[in-house]
Design an enzyme around this catalytic site. Structure first.
Site, PDB file in Angstrom:
ATOM      1  N   VAL A 296       0.810  -1.289  -0.021  1.00 42.75           N
ATOM      2  CA  VAL A 296      -0.013   0.127   0.156  1.00 42.75           C
ATOM      3  C   VAL A 296       0.899   1.327   0.130  1.00 42.75           C
ATOM      4  O   VAL A 296       0.616   2.236  -0.611  1.00 42.75           O
ATOM      5  CB  VAL A 296      -0.962  -0.083   1.135  1.00 42.75           C
TER       6      VAL A 296
ATOM      7  N   VAL B 197       2.431   1.791  -3.544  1.00 45.23           N
ATOM      8  CA  VAL B 197       1.472   2.355  -4.538  1.00 45.23           C
ATOM      9  C   VAL B 197       1.051   3.869  -3.984  1.00 45.23           C
ATOM     10  O   VAL B 197       0.958   4.684  -4.920  1.00 45.23           O
ATOM     11  CB  VAL B 197       0.226   1.530  -4.524  1.00 45.23           C
ATOM     12  N   GLU B 198       0.915   3.984  -2.781  1.00 46.32           N
ATOM     13  CA  GLU B 198       0.413   5.427  -2.207  1.00 46.32           C
ATOM     14  C   GLU B 198       1.628   6.481  -2.595  1.00 46.32           C
ATOM     15  O   GLU B 198       1.134   7.427  -2.948  1.00 46.32           O
ATOM     16  CB  GLU B 198      -0.035   5.319  -0.969  1.00 46.32           C
ATOM     17  N   SER B 199       2.596   6.163  -2.135  1.00 43.91           N
ATOM     18  CA  SER B 199       3.736   7.310  -2.213  1.00 43.91           C
ATOM     19  C   SER B 199       5.092   6.773  -2.433  1.00 43.91           C
ATOM     20  O   SER B 199       5.959   7.550  -2.507  1.00 43.91           O
ATOM     21  CB  SER B 199       3.815   7.888  -0.698  1.00 43.91           C
TER      22      SER B 199
ATOM     23  N   TYR C 253      -5.535   1.130  -9.091  1.00 41.53           N
ATOM     24  CA  TYR C 253      -4.905   1.061  -7.651  1.00 41.53           C
ATOM     25  C   TYR C 253      -4.815  -0.483  -6.880  1.00 41.53           C
ATOM     26  O   TYR C 253      -4.121  -1.097  -6.548  1.00 41.53           O
ATOM     27  CB  TYR C 253      -5.748   2.006  -6.798  1.00 41.53           C
TER      28      TYR C 253
END
Length: 243
Positions: free
Chosen positions: A67, A70-72, A157
């Site tokens: 997570v 993919v997020e940051s 996502y």
């Protein structure tokens, strides 16, 4: 004519600007195709907190890493155009919901993001894809559409998070689910109970007829299982396959 010093100052200004306006996909571009070793190296600075969050909220360390990737892409100062902040891109409302005072504090951010993931997994009865989609689009959207919403961003996502999670922990990414076999839902993998054929004599005037129990027609399978699913079932339910 710009001097080398001016060029450096301009480049630095661009970095600051993009740091607060880059889209989520741009921020994560360096992680989406990264190898497990590369992701582990990027996560090394926060390994202790990630492990703590995994233990505290009973979710896989590799899922938290996926997570964040993919997020940051492990950019602690990342801010999305929508206002999500930090490693796990917490929206201000989500940060407040889970008691975060500083979303750029790595420990607070990761613990809150992991806690939210745990809540989503419980909310959707362990359905990993729904939980991940809910993390991106909000749990209300999953309820609204009865599953992953038809948003390209959310669908991509989910695909990216599951792909990275599968690379980091292939043995964990495949989870047992309710499986449809011959029209009957069963969990966990166990032999289906076959109704025994029963006969009974029915008198009809001078003649006697024999009625034999006939099971209901089998329902068609909803989908063809993938190769990975077949291998998993063969391992955990060998009685379902011909020897």
């Amino acid at each position: 004519m710009m001097t080398s010093h001016s060029i450096k100052r301009l480049a630095a200004a661009c970095v600051v600007f993009t740091g607060i306006s880059l889209s989520q996909s741009a921020l994560a571009a360096g992680c989406l195709s990264a190898s497990p070793l590369s992701i582990e190296r990027k996560a090394a600075a926060h390994a202790g907190v990630i492990s703590q969050a995994a233990r505290q909220y009973s979710i896989d360390r590799e899922l938290i890493q996926a997570v964040i990737a993919v997020e940051s892409c492990f950019n602690q100062r990342a801010v999305s155009p929508a206002g999500a902040q930090g490693l796990m891109q917490l929206m201000p409302a989500t940060a407040e919901r889970f008691g975060v005072s500083d979303s750029f504090n790595a420990k607070q951010n990761i613990l809150a993001g992991a806690r939210y993931l745990q809540w989503l997994l419980k909310r959707f009865n362990g359905n990993l894809r729904y939980a991940v989609a809910g993390y991106n689009a909000g749990e209300g959207r999953i309820d609204q559409y009865g599953g992953i919403p038809p948003f390209k961003e959310t669908q991509n996502y989910v695909k990216h998070v599951i792909a990275i999670y599968s690379r980091l922990a292939p043995e964990k990414a495949v989870t047992p689910k309710n499986t449809i076999a011959n029209g009957t839902v069963y969990f966990p993998y166990a032999p289906l109970k076959k109704p025994a054929n029963t006969s009974r004599q029915v008198s009809a005037g001078q003649s006697t007829a024999t009625q034999v129990y006939q099971p209901a027609p089998l329902k068609p399978l909803t989908a063809k299982p993938g190769r990975q699913g077949i291998d998993y079932m063969r391992k955990h339910a060998p009685h379902l396959f011909r020897q």
